[in-house]
Design a protein around this motif. Structure first.
Motif, PDB file in Angstrom:
ATOM      1  N   PHE A  31       0.837  -1.189   0.000  1.00 46.19           N
ATOM      2  CA  PHE A  31       0.000   0.000   0.000  1.00 46.19           C
ATOM      3  C   PHE A  31       0.873   1.241   0.000  1.00 46.19           C
ATOM      4  N   VAL A  32       0.490   2.222  -0.802  1.00 49.32           N
ATOM      5  CA  VAL A  32       1.217   3.488  -0.855  1.00 49.32           C
ATOM      6  C   VAL A  32       0.330   4.623  -0.364  1.00 49.32           C
ATOM      7  N   ALA A  33      -0.858   4.736  -0.955  1.00 50.32           N
ATOM      8  CA  ALA A  33      -1.698   5.891  -0.650  1.00 50.32           C
ATOM      9  C   ALA A  33      -3.140   5.569  -0.992  1.00 50.32           C
TER      10      ALA A  33
ATOM     11  N   LYS B 292       4.971   9.626   3.415  1.00 48.36           N
ATOM     12  CA  LYS B 292       4.334  10.813   3.993  1.00 48.36           C
ATOM     13  C   LYS B 292       5.240  12.020   3.862  1.00 48.36           C
ATOM     14  N   GLY B 293       4.643  13.123   3.437  1.00 48.59           N
ATOM     15  CA  GLY B 293       5.396  14.343   3.239  1.00 48.59           C
ATOM     16  C   GLY B 293       6.051  14.438   1.875  1.00 48.59           C
ATOM     17  N   ARG B 294       6.053  13.336   1.141  1.00 45.88           N
ATOM     18  CA  ARG B 294       6.672  13.345  -0.203  1.00 45.88           C
ATOM     19  C   ARG B 294       5.644  13.073  -1.305  1.00 45.88           C
ATOM     20  N   PHE B 295       4.678  12.215  -1.043  1.00 48.64           N
ATOM     21  CA  PHE B 295       3.681  11.847  -2.048  1.00 48.64           C
ATOM     22  C   PHE B 295       2.336  12.478  -1.680  1.00 48.64           C
ATOM     23  N   THR B 296       1.606  12.876  -2.693  1.00 51.32           N
ATOM     24  CA  THR B 296       0.242  13.354  -2.484  1.00 51.32           C
ATOM     25  C   THR B 296      -0.658  12.866  -3.615  1.00 51.32           C
ATOM     26  N   ILE B 297      -1.937  12.760  -3.299  1.00 49.89           N
ATOM     27  CA  ILE B 297      -2.935  12.424  -4.313  1.00 49.89           C
ATOM     28  C   ILE B 297      -3.851  13.622  -4.477  1.00 49.89           C
TER      29      ILE B 297
ATOM     30  N   LEU C  59      -0.904  10.587  -8.833  1.00 55.57           N
ATOM     31  CA  LEU C  59      -0.049  10.434  -7.657  1.00 55.57           C
ATOM     32  C   LEU C  59       1.169  11.327  -7.890  1.00 55.57           C
ATOM     33  N   GLN C  60       1.252  12.379  -7.110  1.00 59.35           N
ATOM     34  CA  GLN C  60       2.383  13.288  -7.203  1.00 59.35           C
ATOM     35  C   GLN C  60       3.476  12.801  -6.258  1.00 59.35           C
ATOM     36  N   MET C  61       4.635  12.531  -6.812  1.00 66.39           N
ATOM     37  CA  MET C  61       5.738  11.978  -6.024  1.00 66.39           C
ATOM     38  C   MET C  61       6.905  12.960  -6.059  1.00 66.39           C
ATOM     39  N   ASN C  62       7.270  13.444  -4.906  1.00 64.59           N
ATOM     40  CA  ASN C  62       8.379  14.390  -4.776  1.00 64.59           C
ATOM     41  C   ASN C  62       9.510  13.763  -3.987  1.00 64.59           C
TER      42      ASN C  62
ATOM     43  N   LEU D 214      11.984  11.851  -4.705  1.00 64.04           N
ATOM     44  CA  LEU D 214      12.022  10.407  -4.909  1.00 64.04           C
ATOM     45  C   LEU D 214      13.344   9.804  -4.459  1.00 64.04           C
ATOM     46  N   LYS D 215      13.244   8.576  -3.963  1.00 62.00           N
ATOM     47  CA  LYS D 215      14.402   7.860  -3.462  1.00 62.00           C
ATOM     48  C   LYS D 215      14.538   6.525  -4.185  1.00 62.00           C
ATOM     49  N   PRO D 216      15.721   5.959  -4.198  1.00 66.39           N
ATOM     50  CA  PRO D 216      15.876   4.660  -4.875  1.00 66.39           C
ATOM     51  C   PRO D 216      14.916   3.599  -4.340  1.00 66.39           C
ATOM     52  N   GLU D 217      14.582   3.652  -3.074  1.00 64.85           N
ATOM     53  CA  GLU D 217      13.670   2.648  -2.507  1.00 64.85           C
ATOM     54  C   GLU D 217      12.230   2.835  -2.981  1.00 64.85           C
ATOM     55  N   ASP D 218      11.955   3.909  -3.711  1.00 62.96           N
ATOM     56  CA  ASP D 218      10.637   4.088  -4.319  1.00 62.96           C
ATOM     57  C   ASP D 218      10.521   3.351  -5.647  1.00 62.96           C
TER      58      ASP D 218
END
Length: 124
Positions: free
Chosen positions: A45-47, A63-68, A82-85, A87-91
Motif C-alpha cells: 500500500f502506498v496511498a 508521507k510528506g513526499r507523495f500526495t494524491i 499520484l504526485q511523487m516528490n 524520490l528515493k531509490p527505494e521508491d
C-alpha cells in the motif's frame, strides 16, 4: 478498466506525477488506492483517497513526499494522479492504481478493480 501511466527513470530527489485513467465505470464514485511492487517483494500500500477527495492516507515511508490531488475536474475526466516528490531509490517499483468502495483498505486483496502498472525507477 484502469490504466496507470507516466512512470519513467528519474534521479534521486526528482519529482514525478503518475496518472490513473479510468474507463467503463464512473470511478469518481470509488475510493482509490495506489500500490507498488518492487522486484521480489509483495505488493504494498502506498496511498489512498476517498471518492470525494476529502480524506487521504499515506504509508509512513511516503508521507510528506507523495500526495494524491483529486478534484472535481479530475473526477469529471475519470483520472487520478499520484504526485511523487523527493524520490528515493527505494521508491523504485511498478505502481498500480486500484478502486474499491467502502473506505480505506491497505490490503490489496480488498480492491476489486486494478489497472496495469507503470514502472518508476529512481537512480541513485
Amino acid at each position: 478498466q484502469l490504466q496507470a501511466s507516466g512512470g519513467g527513470l528519474v534521479q534521486t530527489g526528482d519529482s514525478l506525477r503518475i496518472s490513473c485513467a479510468a474507463s467503463g465505470r464512473t470511478f469518481s464514485n470509488y475510493d482509490m488506492g495506489w500500490f507498488r511492487q518492487a522486484p521480489g517483494k509483495e505488493r504494498e500500500f502506498v496511498a489512498f483517497i476517498t471518492s470525494t477527495g476529502g480524506t487521504t492516507y499515506y504509508t509512513d515511508s511516503v508521507k510528506g513526499r507523495f500526495t494524491i490531488p483529486r478534484d472535481n475536474a479530475d473526477n469529471a475526466k475519470n483520472i487520478l494522479y499520484l504526485q511523487m516528490n523527493d524520490l528515493k531509490p527505494e521508491d523504485t517499483a511498478v505502481y498500480y492504481c486500484a478502486a474499491r468502495w467502502m473506505g480505506l483498505a491497505r490490503n490489496p486483496e480488498l480492491y476489486p478493480y486494478w489497472g496495469q502498472g507503470t514502472q518508476v525507477t529512481v537512480s541513485s
